[in-house]
Motif scaffolding. Structure first.
Motif, PDB file in Angstrom:
ATOM      1  N   ARG A 241       0.838  -1.205   0.000  1.00  0.00           N
ATOM      2  CA  ARG A 241       0.000   0.000   0.000  1.00  0.00           C
ATOM      3  C   ARG A 241       0.871   1.252   0.000  1.00  0.00           C
ATOM      4  O   ARG A 241       0.578   2.235  -0.693  1.00  0.00           O
ATOM      5  CB  ARG A 241      -0.914   0.004   1.217  1.00  0.00           C
ATOM      6  CG  ARG A 241      -1.844   1.207   1.275  1.00  0.00           C
ATOM      7  CD  ARG A 241      -2.801   1.126   2.443  1.00  0.00           C
ATOM      8  NE  ARG A 241      -3.731   2.242   2.416  1.00  0.00           N
ATOM      9  CZ  ARG A 241      -4.700   2.440   3.312  1.00  0.00           C
ATOM     10  NH1 ARG A 241      -4.860   1.565   4.289  1.00  0.00           N
ATOM     11  NH2 ARG A 241      -5.495   3.472   3.229  1.00  0.00           N
ATOM     12  N   ALA A 242       1.964   1.209   0.760  1.00  0.00           N
ATOM     13  CA  ALA A 242       2.850   2.371   0.840  1.00  0.00           C
ATOM     14  C   ALA A 242       3.590   2.606  -0.473  1.00  0.00           C
ATOM     15  O   ALA A 242       3.737   3.745  -0.934  1.00  0.00           O
ATOM     16  CB  ALA A 242       3.856   2.181   1.978  1.00  0.00           C
ATOM     17  N   VAL A 243       4.057   1.507  -1.107  1.00  0.00           N
ATOM     18  CA  VAL A 243       4.873   1.644  -2.320  1.00  0.00           C
ATOM     19  C   VAL A 243       4.023   1.822  -3.565  1.00  0.00           C
ATOM     20  O   VAL A 243       4.275   2.699  -4.399  1.00  0.00           O
ATOM     21  CB  VAL A 243       5.791   0.411  -2.491  1.00  0.00           C
ATOM     22  CG1 VAL A 243       6.545   0.482  -3.820  1.00  0.00           C
ATOM     23  CG2 VAL A 243       6.780   0.339  -1.338  1.00  0.00           C
ATOM     24  N   ASN A 244       2.979   1.015  -3.709  1.00  0.00           N
ATOM     25  CA  ASN A 244       2.199   0.991  -4.948  1.00  0.00           C
ATOM     26  C   ASN A 244       0.805   1.588  -4.817  1.00  0.00           C
ATOM     27  O   ASN A 244       0.016   1.523  -5.763  1.00  0.00           O
ATOM     28  CB  ASN A 244       2.074  -0.454  -5.455  1.00  0.00           C
ATOM     29  CG  ASN A 244       3.417  -1.052  -5.801  1.00  0.00           C
ATOM     30  OD1 ASN A 244       4.180  -0.476  -6.559  1.00  0.00           O
ATOM     31  ND2 ASN A 244       3.722  -2.218  -5.235  1.00  0.00           N
ATOM     32  N   LYS A 245       0.490   2.136  -3.652  1.00  0.00           N
ATOM     33  CA  LYS A 245      -0.829   2.733  -3.422  1.00  0.00           C
ATOM     34  C   LYS A 245      -1.956   1.724  -3.660  1.00  0.00           C
ATOM     35  O   LYS A 245      -3.030   2.062  -4.151  1.00  0.00           O
ATOM     36  CB  LYS A 245      -1.042   3.960  -4.319  1.00  0.00           C
ATOM     37  CG  LYS A 245       0.087   4.977  -4.292  1.00  0.00           C
ATOM     38  CD  LYS A 245       0.320   5.523  -2.891  1.00  0.00           C
ATOM     39  CE  LYS A 245       1.456   6.561  -2.895  1.00  0.00           C
ATOM     40  NZ  LYS A 245       1.771   7.044  -1.530  1.00  0.00           N
ATOM     41  N   ALA A 246      -1.679   0.476  -3.328  1.00  0.00           N
ATOM     42  CA  ALA A 246      -2.662  -0.578  -3.558  1.00  0.00           C
ATOM     43  C   ALA A 246      -3.736  -0.564  -2.471  1.00  0.00           C
ATOM     44  O   ALA A 246      -3.498  -0.159  -1.336  1.00  0.00           O
ATOM     45  CB  ALA A 246      -1.973  -1.946  -3.573  1.00  0.00           C
ATOM     46  N   THR A 247      -4.934  -1.011  -2.860  1.00  0.00           N
ATOM     47  CA  THR A 247      -6.038  -1.097  -1.916  1.00  0.00           C
ATOM     48  C   THR A 247      -5.925  -2.384  -1.104  1.00  0.00           C
ATOM     49  O   THR A 247      -5.698  -3.456  -1.661  1.00  0.00           O
ATOM     50  CB  THR A 247      -7.387  -1.095  -2.657  1.00  0.00           C
ATOM     51  OG1 THR A 247      -7.494   0.107  -3.422  1.00  0.00           O
ATOM     52  CG2 THR A 247      -8.543  -1.168  -1.671  1.00  0.00           C
ATOM     53  N   ILE A 248      -6.060  -2.264   0.191  1.00  0.00           N
ATOM     54  CA  ILE A 248      -6.017  -3.446   1.058  1.00  0.00           C
ATOM     55  C   ILE A 248      -7.430  -3.737   1.542  1.00  0.00           C
ATOM     56  O   ILE A 248      -8.055  -2.910   2.203  1.00  0.00           O
ATOM     57  CB  ILE A 248      -5.084  -3.221   2.270  1.00  0.00           C
ATOM     58  CG1 ILE A 248      -3.664  -2.918   1.801  1.00  0.00           C
ATOM     59  CG2 ILE A 248      -5.083  -4.452   3.177  1.00  0.00           C
ATOM     60  CD1 ILE A 248      -2.709  -2.624   2.927  1.00  0.00           C
ATOM     61  N   TYR A 249      -7.943  -4.926   1.199  1.00  0.00           N
ATOM     62  CA  TYR A 249      -9.287  -5.312   1.601  1.00  0.00           C
ATOM     63  C   TYR A 249      -9.226  -6.131   2.890  1.00  0.00           C
ATOM     64  O   TYR A 249      -8.240  -6.827   3.147  1.00  0.00           O
ATOM     65  CB  TYR A 249      -9.954  -6.122   0.495  1.00  0.00           C
ATOM     66  CG  TYR A 249     -10.153  -5.346  -0.781  1.00  0.00           C
ATOM     67  CD1 TYR A 249     -11.198  -4.428  -0.902  1.00  0.00           C
ATOM     68  CD2 TYR A 249      -9.291  -5.518  -1.860  1.00  0.00           C
ATOM     69  CE1 TYR A 249     -11.386  -3.708  -2.066  1.00  0.00           C
ATOM     70  CE2 TYR A 249      -9.465  -4.801  -3.029  1.00  0.00           C
ATOM     71  CZ  TYR A 249     -10.512  -3.897  -3.134  1.00  0.00           C
ATOM     72  OH  TYR A 249     -10.682  -3.177  -4.282  1.00  0.00           O
ATOM     73  N   PRO A 250     -10.270  -6.059   3.707  1.00  0.00           N
ATOM     74  CA  PRO A 250     -10.278  -6.822   4.972  1.00  0.00           C
ATOM     75  C   PRO A 250     -10.026  -8.310   4.767  1.00  0.00           C
ATOM     76  O   PRO A 250      -9.382  -8.953   5.593  1.00  0.00           O
ATOM     77  CB  PRO A 250     -11.688  -6.562   5.522  1.00  0.00           C
ATOM     78  CG  PRO A 250     -12.053  -5.217   4.968  1.00  0.00           C
ATOM     79  CD  PRO A 250     -11.454  -5.179   3.590  1.00  0.00           C
ATOM     80  N   LYS A 251     -10.533  -8.891   3.669  1.00  0.00           N
ATOM     81  CA  LYS A 251     -10.346 -10.321   3.445  1.00  0.00           C
ATOM     82  C   LYS A 251      -8.872 -10.672   3.257  1.00  0.00           C
ATOM     83  O   LYS A 251      -8.433 -11.759   3.629  1.00  0.00           O
ATOM     84  CB  LYS A 251     -11.143 -10.794   2.225  1.00  0.00           C
ATOM     85  CG  LYS A 251     -10.673 -10.225   0.897  1.00  0.00           C
ATOM     86  CD  LYS A 251     -11.470 -10.811  -0.263  1.00  0.00           C
ATOM     87  CE  LYS A 251     -10.941 -10.309  -1.600  1.00  0.00           C
ATOM     88  NZ  LYS A 251     -11.683 -10.910  -2.741  1.00  0.00           N
ATOM     89  N   HIS A 252      -8.083  -9.748   2.678  1.00  0.00           N
ATOM     90  CA  HIS A 252      -6.661 -10.004   2.496  1.00  0.00           C
ATOM     91  C   HIS A 252      -5.930 -10.004   3.834  1.00  0.00           C
ATOM     92  O   HIS A 252      -5.065 -10.840   4.087  1.00  0.00           O
ATOM     93  CB  HIS A 252      -6.047  -8.961   1.560  1.00  0.00           C
ATOM     94  CG  HIS A 252      -6.522  -9.068   0.147  1.00  0.00           C
ATOM     95  ND1 HIS A 252      -6.775  -7.965  -0.630  1.00  0.00           N
ATOM     96  CD2 HIS A 252      -6.816 -10.151  -0.616  1.00  0.00           C
ATOM     97  CE1 HIS A 252      -7.181  -8.365  -1.828  1.00  0.00           C
ATOM     98  NE2 HIS A 252      -7.210  -9.689  -1.838  1.00  0.00           N
ATOM     99  N   ILE A 253      -6.271  -9.049   4.690  1.00  0.00           N
ATOM    100  CA  ILE A 253      -5.643  -8.975   6.012  1.00  0.00           C
ATOM    101  C   ILE A 253      -6.016 -10.192   6.850  1.00  0.00           C
ATOM    102  O   ILE A 253      -5.166 -10.811   7.494  1.00  0.00           O
ATOM    103  CB  ILE A 253      -6.057  -7.682   6.743  1.00  0.00           C
ATOM    104  CG1 ILE A 253      -5.467  -6.461   6.029  1.00  0.00           C
ATOM    105  CG2 ILE A 253      -5.581  -7.706   8.196  1.00  0.00           C
ATOM    106  CD1 ILE A 253      -3.957  -6.412   6.027  1.00  0.00           C
TER     107      ILE A 253
END
Length: 270
Positions: A241-253
Motif C-alpha cells: 500500500r505504501a509503495v504501490n498505493k494498492a487497496t487493502i481489503y479486509p479479506k486479504h488482512i
C-alpha cells in the motif's frame, strides 16, 4: 541471538521485496528479467564476502536449491504477483513453510510435527478467505508452484547451511541464476524506473534477505527461521500500500493473518 535477529531481518527484507517487484512489473520488467537483475546485483554485492569453502556434495545441493528456490520459485512467485497482485501471490506463496516441512521430513533434516496439520488447515482457510472463495487464474497456479519450489529449496538449504558460509551459498546461487535468466530476458523493454526497482529488489530481497535467511537457518534451524517469516504476508500487504498505493481489503488482512497464525502453530515444538 544473532540467528533470531537474522530471521527478523529476513522477514523485513522479504516483506519489502514483494511491493518492489510489483513496482518493477508496472514499469515494464518481465519476470525473467527481474530474476536476472536481482541475481546480478546480489552477486556483485556478495562476491567479496564469499570464501568458497564448500564441499562438492554441498555445492551440488546449493546449485539445486538455486534452481528450485530463487530460480523456479521466484519466477513463479513474480508471475503470480503480475497475474493476481501482491496480496494473492504472497498469501499462497508463503504456504511454502508447510511444504518445507514435508520436504525437510523426507530428507531427514527435521522431524515431523503433529501441529503442522492444524497450522496447515488454518493457512489454507486463510488462502480461501483472501481469494474471496473463488481461487482461479494463472496467478493461483503460479503461487502453488512457488510454494512447492521454495519448500524443496528451503529444506535443501537447511542441510547445506551448516557446511558453508551464507555468503558463499548466496553467491553460488546467484552465479547459477544470473546468466541462465539473462539468456531469456529482454532488458530493452524495461523502463529505467523498472530497472531501478528490480535492482532494489536484488539488494533487499537477495543480498540482504536471502543471506540473512540462510544464516538464521544455520544458527536456529529451519523451523525457528520460518516462524519469523510467517509475518511476511501481512507486512507485504501493508508495504504494498505504501509503495504501490494498492487497496487493502479486509479479506486479504484476515487471510494473511490466518496464514501467519497457522505457520506459527505448525512450527511449534510438541
Amino acid at each position: 541471538m544473532l540467528g533470531a535477529i537474522s530471521a527478523f531481518i529476513a522477514t523485513l527484507a522479504f516483506s519489502i521485496n514483494a511491493p518492489l517487484a510489483y513496482a518493477a512489473f508496472k514499469r515494464g520488467v518481465s519476470s525473467q528479467t527481474l530474476v536476472a537483475i536481482r541475481n546480478v546485483i546480489a552477486f556483485i554485492i556478495l562476491l567479496p564476502l564469499a570464501d568458497f569453502k564448500i564441499s562438492l556434495s554441498t555445492l551440488l545441493v546449493v546449485m539445486l536449491s538455486a534452481l528450485l528456490g530463487p530460480g523456479l520459485g521466484d519466477y513463479a512467485y513474480f508471475k503470480a504477483i503480475a497475474q493476481s497482485g501482491v496480496a494473492t501471490a504472497v498469501t499462497i506463496g508463503y504456504t511454502y513453510i508447510f511444504t518445507t516441512q514435508i520436504f525437510a521430513t523426507a530428507l531427514g533434516v527435521e522431524h515431523p510435527r503433529a501441529l503442522t496439520i492444524i497450522g496447515a488447515l488454518l493457512a489454507f482457510i486463510g488462502i480461501y478467505i483472501a481469494l474471496g472463495g473463488r481461487p482461479r487464474g494463472l496467478g493461483v497456479l503460479y503461487g502453488v508452484l512457488a510454494s512447492i519450489s521454495w519448500g524443496a529449496a528451503s529444506a535443501a538449504l537447511g542441510a547445506a547451511s551448516k557446511d558453508a558460509s551464507p555468503f558463499t551459498i548466496a553467491v553460488i546461487r546467484s552465479a547459477v541464476l544470473a546468466p541462465l535468466f539473462s539468456l531469456f530476458s529482454n532488458f530493452s523493454e524495461a523502463k529505467k524506473g523498472g530497472i531501478i526497482y528490480a535492482a532494489l529488489s536484488g539488494v533487499v530481497g537477495l543480498a540482504l534477505g536471502s543471506t540473512a535467511f540462510i544464516y538464521a537457518m544455520s544458527q536456529i534451524g529451519v523451523a525457528a527461521t520460518v516462524i519469523a517469516t510467517s509475518l511476511t504476508p501481512i507486512l507485504s500487504q501493508l508495504l504494498d500500500r505504501a509503495v504501490n498505493k494498492a487497496t487493502i481489503y479486509p479479506k486479504h488482512i484476515l487471510g494473511a493473518t490466518l496464514v501467519g497464525l497457522g505457520t506459527a502453530i505448525s512450527m511449534t515444538n510438541n
